[in-house]
Enzyme design. Structure first.
Site, PDB file in Angstrom:
ATOM      1  N   TYR A   1      -2.007   0.448   9.936  1.00  0.00           N
ATOM      2  CA  TYR A   1      -2.242  -0.261   8.667  1.00  0.00           C
ATOM      3  C   TYR A   1      -0.986  -0.224   7.800  1.00  0.00           C
ATOM      4  O   TYR A   1      -0.496  -1.259   7.332  1.00  0.00           O
ATOM      5  CB  TYR A   1      -3.433   0.372   7.931  1.00  0.00           C
TER       6      TYR A   1
ATOM      7  N   THR B   1       0.819  -1.215   0.000  1.00  0.00           N
ATOM      8  CA  THR B   1       0.000   0.000   0.000  1.00  0.00           C
ATOM      9  C   THR B   1       0.853   1.266   0.000  1.00  0.00           C
ATOM     10  O   THR B   1       1.953   1.287   0.572  1.00  0.00           O
ATOM     11  CB  THR B   1      -0.903   0.021   1.251  1.00  0.00           C
TER      12      THR B   1
END
Ligand code: UDP
Length: 329
Positions: free
Chosen positions: A141, A117
């Protein structure tokens, strides 16, 4: 020879399964169906319902299906949720990825593609941000995904596991043939939420933060069509199977849109206003993140076909209407 797709019942994973089965490849999906849907999996693929952290199960799947490549999507993906439940995110995204990789290494599979990501960059010093920028995540995250990238780097050196980590920017849109799309009812991602709002499924939506240092004060993101993202995975798979060098690649178009511009595109696609409230910033959000996306084109040979915000938003809205019709039936 088969490809093991973890999280193949989810939004992005299900599009990968479609691309692989469209290309005539054998696919086995490992998914625990906590957020995914069995109906989203192409009928030609086999589903094993289970956990990626179950090493014995993963080894068994690899051996019985003659798996030569793993594409790893399974994980938790909501930035603000990771801020309130970091240990849940480190378990799901990091600890379980470690177990999956241990089974993959033990079973002798060489090719591994990982859903990483843009959140690994945090608030990057430069825009667009290239893969050479030192990662500095600002959310659990992002950190949970960065740790998996590090395990891949070290496993490549120690065990010869070859990998491609794709750092996704903001993925949106749906299969152009209408077979899959973002289907989570309580999704938190901007384009999905705006489509649900304009279709009357939500009374209104929030715009998180209007005081960022951007041209209109709202956050800038680089939105990529899910089908283009998947073609980068197909390119990565062919590249690894041919013996390509392991590495990390940004997946985006190199153009940023603000939250208000995205909402404007949804209003244009629908032909009416989105009911929105301007509210304070959300935890964990960087102000702007736009991909330096030359590497994926140069090394993997990626050629995007849907690099247009209106196209992305139109396909997301078409999918949302499809879900609405199906739920009403
Ligand atoms: N956003 C928003 N309202 C929403 C959902 C998202 O204003 O209902 C904003 C969010 O704060 C961020 C951008 O839209 O600036 C993209 O957020 P999203 O959750 O879609 O993806 P992320 O960049 O967090 O992965």
């Amino acid at each position: 020879m088969a490809v093991l797709v973890t999280g193949g019942a989810g939004y992005i994973g299900s599009h990968m399964v479609l691309a692989l089965t469209d290309a005539g490849q054998d696919v086995v999906v490992l998914d625990n169906l906590t957020t995914g849907f069995a109906w989203a999996i192409a009928p030609q693929a086999k589903l094993v319902q289970g956990d990626i952290g179950d090493e014995a199960l993963v080894e068994h799947i690899i051996k019985t299906h003659n798996v030569d490549a793993v594409v790893h999507f399974a994980g938790s993906i909501v930035v603000p949720e990771s801020v309130v439940d970091p240990l849940g995110y480190y378990l799901n995204n990091t600890v379980k990825s470690r177990a999956l990789m241990a089974a993959v290494v033990k079973a002798g599979v060489r090719n591994f593609i990982f859903s990483s990501t843009a959140a690994v960059y945090g608030n990057p010093k430069t825009q667009p941000v290239f893969e050479t920028e030192l990662p500095s995540p600002i959310s659990p995250y992002g950190t949970s995904k960065l740790m998996t990238e590090m395990m891949l780097r070290d496993s490549h050196l120690a065990y010869g596991l070859n990998y491609v980590a794709l750092r996704y920017f903001n993925v949106a849109g749906a299969d152009p043939k209408g077979r899959s799309g973002q289907s989570t009812p309580r999704a938190t991602h901007l384009i999905k939420v705006a489509c649900q709002t304009v279709l009357g499924q939500r009374a209104s939506m929030d715009v998180f933060g209007t005081d960022y240092d951007t041209h209109d004060g709202t956050c800038l993101r680089d939105y990529i069509h899910v089908s283009d993202l998947i073609s980068a995975h197909m390119d990565a798979l062919a590249y690894l199977r041919k013996g390509g060098e392991s590495g990390i690649f940004n997946c985006g178009y190199g153009k940023g849109y603000s939250v208000l511009e995205v909402i404007g595109a949804v209003e244009k696609a629908f032909g009416g206003p989105v009911n929105k409230k301007l509210v304070p910033r959300r935890a964990g959000d960087p102000a702007a993140i736009v991909a330096g996306a030359s590497r994926v084109r140069e090394i993997l040979g990626w050629e995007p076909k849907y690099a247009d915000l209106d196209l992305i938003v139109n396909s997301a809205l078409a999918w949302e209407r499809h879900l609405q019709r199906r739920n009403a039936a």
